[in-house]
Design a protein around this motif. Structure first.
Motif, PDB file in Angstrom:
ATOM      1  N   ARG A   1       4.148  -9.216 -10.111  1.00 22.49           N
ATOM      2  CA  ARG A   1       3.163 -10.156 -10.641  1.00 22.49           C
ATOM      3  C   ARG A   1       2.898 -11.245  -9.616  1.00 22.49           C
TER       4      ARG A   1
ATOM      5  N   LYS B   1       0.280  -5.019  -7.434  1.00 21.11           N
ATOM      6  CA  LYS B   1       0.161  -4.149  -8.592  1.00 21.11           C
ATOM      7  C   LYS B   1       1.471  -4.176  -9.379  1.00 21.11           C
TER       8      LYS B   1
ATOM      9  N   GLU C   1       0.571 -14.994  -8.829  1.00 24.26           N
ATOM     10  CA  GLU C   1      -0.300 -16.096  -9.221  1.00 24.26           C
ATOM     11  C   GLU C   1      -0.561 -16.938  -7.977  1.00 24.26           C
ATOM     12  N   SER C   2      -1.450 -17.898  -8.112  1.00 22.87           N
ATOM     13  CA  SER C   2      -1.832 -18.674  -6.931  1.00 22.87           C
ATOM     14  C   SER C   2      -2.077 -20.133  -7.286  1.00 22.87           C
TER      15      SER C   2
ATOM     16  N   LEU D   1      -3.113 -11.066  -2.690  1.00 19.75           N
ATOM     17  CA  LEU D   1      -3.125 -11.180  -4.155  1.00 19.75           C
ATOM     18  C   LEU D   1      -3.860 -10.002  -4.784  1.00 19.75           C
ATOM     19  N   ASP D   2      -4.951  -9.557  -4.155  1.00 22.68           N
ATOM     20  CA  ASP D   2      -5.704  -8.411  -4.694  1.00 22.68           C
ATOM     21  C   ASP D   2      -4.914  -7.111  -4.609  1.00 22.68           C
ATOM     22  N   ALA D   3      -3.982  -7.039  -3.652  1.00 23.73           N
ATOM     23  CA  ALA D   3      -3.233  -5.797  -3.454  1.00 23.73           C
ATOM     24  C   ALA D   3      -2.018  -5.680  -4.376  1.00 23.73           C
TER      25      ALA D   3
ATOM     26  N   ARG E   1      -9.077 -23.114   0.202  1.00 26.96           N
ATOM     27  CA  ARG E   1     -10.315 -22.397   0.526  1.00 26.96           C
ATOM     28  C   ARG E   1     -10.853 -22.794   1.898  1.00 26.96           C
TER      29      ARG E   1
ATOM     30  N   ARG F   1       0.813  -1.231   0.000  1.00 32.30           N
ATOM     31  CA  ARG F   1       0.000   0.000   0.000  1.00 32.30           C
ATOM     32  C   ARG F   1       0.840   1.272   0.000  1.00 32.30           C
TER      33      ARG F   1
ATOM     34  N   ARG G   1      -6.049 -13.965  -0.206  1.00 34.06           N
ATOM     35  CA  ARG G   1      -6.844 -13.224  -1.184  1.00 34.06           C
ATOM     36  C   ARG G   1      -6.551 -11.730  -1.105  1.00 34.06           C
ATOM     37  N   ALA G   2      -6.472 -11.203   0.107  1.00 33.63           N
ATOM     38  CA  ALA G   2      -6.195  -9.775   0.262  1.00 33.63           C
ATOM     39  C   ALA G   2      -4.824  -9.426  -0.303  1.00 33.63           C
TER      40      ALA G   2
END
Length: 394
Positions: free
Chosen positions: A353, A349, A355-356, A345-347, A332, A317, A342-343
């Motif tokens: 790069r 930029k 991947e999961s 990976l979403d952050a 999951r 951030r 998830r948080a």
């Protein structure tokens, strides 16, 4: 007898069996109500329980190699104090080595003789796993390592070729034995290389702490172990001095599970000029103090800043994204870190790069990580560049 010797294990099991037998035989004699009978019952119970717990402890340690020697179990190390908060010269702790004798030094078996399924046959056909001790040029820290060398490393057509390298880190408090026996890292890599699903790669297996039993979390602790410097600078220098591995960061990657995965992400994101790829299976995304780590961030005005900089979400951030590729493994259901993954990976930029590998169900254990490992190694093979330079070129 050594802590991991089979003789000690079998002897302790025999002692436990004898204690159980003696307790059954002597119990009627302790049936009275006097002090001697009471002490007899207590003594027999205590001796039997102690023998059984000791035998079980040896069985578990032989299987998982949490401690490799009596000195390690008792926290006794040459030239360095063992307790958290008592540090040796210039901030070092744990075993201390002499870099003048080589940055990669021969080692004993380090449990490798108990790992099943390792390459057999001529190295140019099957590859080879060897044990060494890596000595930090700057930190003087010493860490045992398994080094997997692919078959091509020994083949005539590659005799001047440098190879990509993956630094693999175990979780805490486990060691390199777990990477070989339970994660089955060299076995899986060898199978993928033979099948053409992974490029020939040198894999160096290390534990993430340089000052056991303290969990150093790959952090340079103020006034304490300099673990980050060891993995970010000492390890690459040592490997380049001894093995035919690439000099360019594009040939260098990290892989780890649990706290070793956390270290892999931290090191790649903080040192993108050393490592350009990291695969992390069930990692955490920030470093925190706990009873096993002690105070990792020191005191004073810099403490908050240092803690923030080891929080990967904070870095994403507030700091420019590093030019690295990362792979995160999670499940999951069955693992608590799925929302955090998830948080994270979403952050991410550009230019970073991500991947999961996401399983429908998997717990925080080796069964889960072995399922994720082939995909992680294949991803690593695609992410690392095969070095263009050869021996004799800088």
């Amino acid at each position: 007898m050594g802590l991991t010797s089979r003789s000690l294990l079998y002897a302790m099991i025999a002692v436990a069996v004898v204690c159980v037998g003696l307790t059954l035989w002597l119990w009627p004699r302790f049936a009275g109500r006097g002090p001697r009978a009471l002490l007899g019952r207590l003594g027999s119970i205590f001796a039997t329980q102690l023998a059984i717990v000791a035998a079980l402890g040896l069985v578990v340690n032989a299987n998982f190699q949490f401690y490799g020697s009596w000195h390690e179990l008792l926290g006794l190390y040459d030239d360095a104090p063992a307790a958290v908060g008592k540090w040796g010269d210039q901030g070092t702790a744990g075993p201390v080595g002499d870099p003048s004798k080589g940055l990669v030094q021969p080692s004993g078996p380090e449990g490798l003789d108990k790992v099943h399924g390792l390459p057999k046959g001529a190295p140019e056909q099957a590859g080879k796993v060897e044990t060494v001790r890596i000595v930090g040029k700057r930190t003087r820290a010493v860490n045992p390592a398994y080094v997997y060398l692919p078959p091509q490393y020994f083949q005539h057509g590659y005799d001047r070729q440098r190879f990509p390298v993956v630094v693999a880190l175990s979780g805490y408090p486990g060691g390199i034995f777990l990477l070989g026996q339970h994660l089955r890292l060299p076995q899986t890599a060898g199978r993928l290389i033979r099948a053409g699903k992974m490029q020939p790669t040198v894999i160096v297996m290390l534990r993430p702490t340089i000052a056991p039993p303290r969990d150093t979390q790959c952090v340079d602790v103020p006034g304490g172990p300099q673990a980050e410097t060891f993995f970010a600078r000492d390890v690459p220098d040592a490997l380049r001095s001894h093995y035919r591995v690439g000099h360019d960061p594009g040939a260098w990657g990290l892989l780890g599970y649990s706290s070793g995965g956390s270290c892999a992400l931290q090191l790649a994101m903080r040192h993108d000029r050393t490592y350009t790829a990291a695969a992390a299976l069930s990692p955490d995304y920030k470093v925190s103090n706990d009873p096993t780590t002690g105070n990792l961030f020191g005191e004073g005005r810099d403490r908050v800043r240092r803690r923030q900089e080891y929080d990967l979400m904070w870095r994403l951030r507030h700091l420019p994204a590093p030019r690295v590729s990362v792979l995160v493994g999670t499940s999951r259901t069955g693992e608590k870190n799925y929302p955090a993954a998830r948080a994270f990976l979403d952050a991410v930029k550009p230019p970073m790069r991500a991947e999961s590998v996401v399983l429908n169900h998997g717990s925080h254990n080796f069964a889960t990580w072995r399922r994720e490992l082939p995909a992680a190694l294949e991803w690593m093979g695609r992410s690392l560049s095969f070095p263009d330079d050869v021996v004799g070129n800088s």
